[in-house]
Enzyme design. Structure first.
Site, PDB file in Angstrom:
ATOM      1  N   LYS A  80      68.387  26.055  59.418  1.00 49.38           N
ATOM      2  CA  LYS A  80      69.794  25.781  59.722  1.00 49.38           C
ATOM      3  C   LYS A  80      70.256  26.752  60.799  1.00 49.38           C
ATOM      4  O   LYS A  80      69.894  27.933  60.766  1.00 49.38           O
ATOM      5  CB  LYS A  80      70.618  25.960  58.439  1.00 49.38           C
ATOM      6  N   SER A 158      77.139  21.573  54.294  1.00 51.92           N
ATOM      7  CA  SER A 158      77.083  21.746  55.733  1.00 51.92           C
ATOM      8  C   SER A 158      75.676  21.729  56.309  1.00 51.92           C
ATOM      9  O   SER A 158      75.483  21.635  57.523  1.00 51.92           O
ATOM     10  CB  SER A 158      77.754  23.071  56.120  1.00 51.92           C
ATOM     11  N   SER A 182      76.513  23.338  50.022  1.00 52.80           N
ATOM     12  CA  SER A 182      75.950  22.935  51.311  1.00 52.80           C
ATOM     13  C   SER A 182      74.450  22.716  51.349  1.00 52.80           C
ATOM     14  O   SER A 182      73.923  22.230  52.341  1.00 52.80           O
ATOM     15  CB  SER A 182      76.327  23.957  52.387  1.00 52.80           C
TER      16      SER A 182
END
Length: 456
Positions: A80, A158, A182
């Protein structure tokens, strides 16, 4: 390599790599080629091609000479875009950080997995500054959920790109962060496994934060076994040490408060079918009210959300300057709500949190774990959310609701696919434990997974 599809697990790839059937360089090249040729180019913010091939060559040399670093040597991994990778700019999914200085060193967990021989393939897209559970990003595009066959649907956030990269078979594992869900949300929406560790289980050095009182890390992958292997390497262990739990001794509690509110019938049906399979396999299932859950949301309504208070403190200078105009205005609006949270409010939230964590621990018997739907709905369509701010915030709140309970209570959780709901979209089942019960949680999840999926 041509005979290896993108749905092979970390463990499956490990067998091929360790046996010499598959070469790490070929695997890295194939992964990079798949990503470059994939129709959805919003999944990654950057490919680390040069680094990936260099790492893969080293891995290949080790494996050929009998000097394997362990089970994960040569296995690709994506990060990420909150994790520093040396020489890359950590954008946090934001346009305002594009011109920031490249990272001088890898984040601690990047170093840990590199030390285990893993090959860093690229950096994945996310909700800007990780502040949404939906995964929509106006700067780098919004990755489409690969499970959808009728319309473009959200990936969940996210850790949006991380979830899609694994679900689409581009990489076998991606590492995400989880402040309110997330990791578990994109895992559930995309039909894969997502493990949110207890906050502090891994080093946060070199990871861009959102709310330090809530931020945690973990892998998105295909199986619980994969998550266990990655967890060990992230803690710099040479091998995993999680044993299976006997299902006949597994004690699971289904909360009757909050988590089923407004749940889609298809989600409930898939969840209850999985619960029935677990019960038939010997797990002991009880249902119980948890007034503590309702109190968590009452505290948020009274004093504001902890994540919002800490996100505002982090971004206050940015919001007061010209950078705010270049940010996702929904992120700006949500973050600015933190300006209304006073110091007295913040202290009240922190005090209440500690009280509720203790009360929650007292409400469970030794060995009990929670089990409930990860999210009360399947992944919704993207277009209506882009067109309507009120709908966006409503769905974002509902999407984060079930998972955020675990963050507030400082626990750990594993989302496991348990079937499908509306439009054939994936449904996730969430197993959760208290703070630092990660070993017990992973052990239970390992044993329960085949039953939950209906494979046993």
């Amino acid at each position: 390599m041509d005979g290896v599809d993108g749905n092979v697990s970390v463990a499956g790839l490990s067998v091929l790599l360790q046996s010499g059937v598959l070469d790490p360089v070929d695997l890295a090249k194939t992964s990079l080629e798949k990503i470059a040729g994939y129709q959805d180019q919003a999944i990654f913010t950057e490919l680390l091609g040069e680094r990936a091939l260099a790492d893969a060559k080293l891995s290949s040399q080790r494996l050929r000479s009998g000097r394997s670093l362990g089970l994960l040597d040569g296995v690709p991994v994506a990060w990420k875009d909150l994790f520093d990778t040396k020489g890359s700019v950590t954008t946090a999914g934001s346009a305002v950080l594009v011109d920031a200085a490249p990272a001088a060193a890898d984040a601690a967990v990047v170093m840990a997995l590199t030390g285990a021989g893993m090959v860093s393939i690229g950096r994945t897209n996310l909700s800007e500054f990780a502040f949404s559970g939906l995964g929509i990003n106006p700067h780098y595009g919004t990755a489409h959920n690969p499970a959808s066959r009728d319309m473009p649907r959200i990936p969940g956030g996210s850790s949006a790109g991380s979830g899609v990269a694994v679900a689409a078979g581009l990489v076998p594992v991606a590492i995400g962060t989880d402040t309110g869900g997330s990791i578990r949300i994109p895992a559930a929406f995309n039909g894969i496994v997502g493990y949110k560790a207890t906050r502090g289980r891994y080093s946060m050095q070199g990871v861009f934060p959102l709310a330090k009182s809530l931020d945690s890390l973990g892998p998105l992958c295909r199986t619980v076994q994969d998550a266990i292997w990655i967890d060990a390497a992230m803690r710099e262990r040479s091998a995993p040490d999680i044993a299976r739990t006997d299902l006949s001794g597994l004690r699971l509690v289904i909360p009757e408060t909050i988590v089923f509110d407004d749940a889609e019938p298809g989600v409930v049906a898939a969840f209850e079918a999985a619960v029935s399979r677990l019960e038939k396999a010997g797990a002991r299932i009880t249902r119980r009210a948890f007034p503590i859950f309702a109190e968590i949301f009452a505290i948020g309504a009274r004093h504001g959300a902890l994540v919002t208070a800490e996100a505002f403190a982090l971004h206050k200078a940015r919001l007061e300057g010209p950078e705010a105009a270049r940010m996702d205005q929904r992120v700006v609006a949500r973050t600015r709500l933190g300006e209304k949270i006073t110091m007295a409010d913040y202290v009240a939230i922190i005090d209440a949190r500690q009280r509720l964590i203790s009360a929650f621990a007292d409400s469970l018997e030794p060995g009990e774990l929670l089990i409930h739907p990860t999210i009360p709905h399947v992944a919704p369509a993207i277009a209506p959310l882009l067109a309507d701010d009120d709908l966006f915030f409503k769905i974002n709140g509902r999407t984060l609701r079930n998972t955020s309970i675990g963050n507030f209570l400082d626990g750990c959780g594993v989302s496991i696919p348990c079937g499908t709901g509306e439009a054939g979209m994936p449904v996730g089942l969430l197993l959760s434990g208290q703070k630092n019960q990660d070993e017990a949680l992973l052990s239970a999840a390992l044993s329960a997974e085949a039953v939950i999926r209906g494979d046993a």
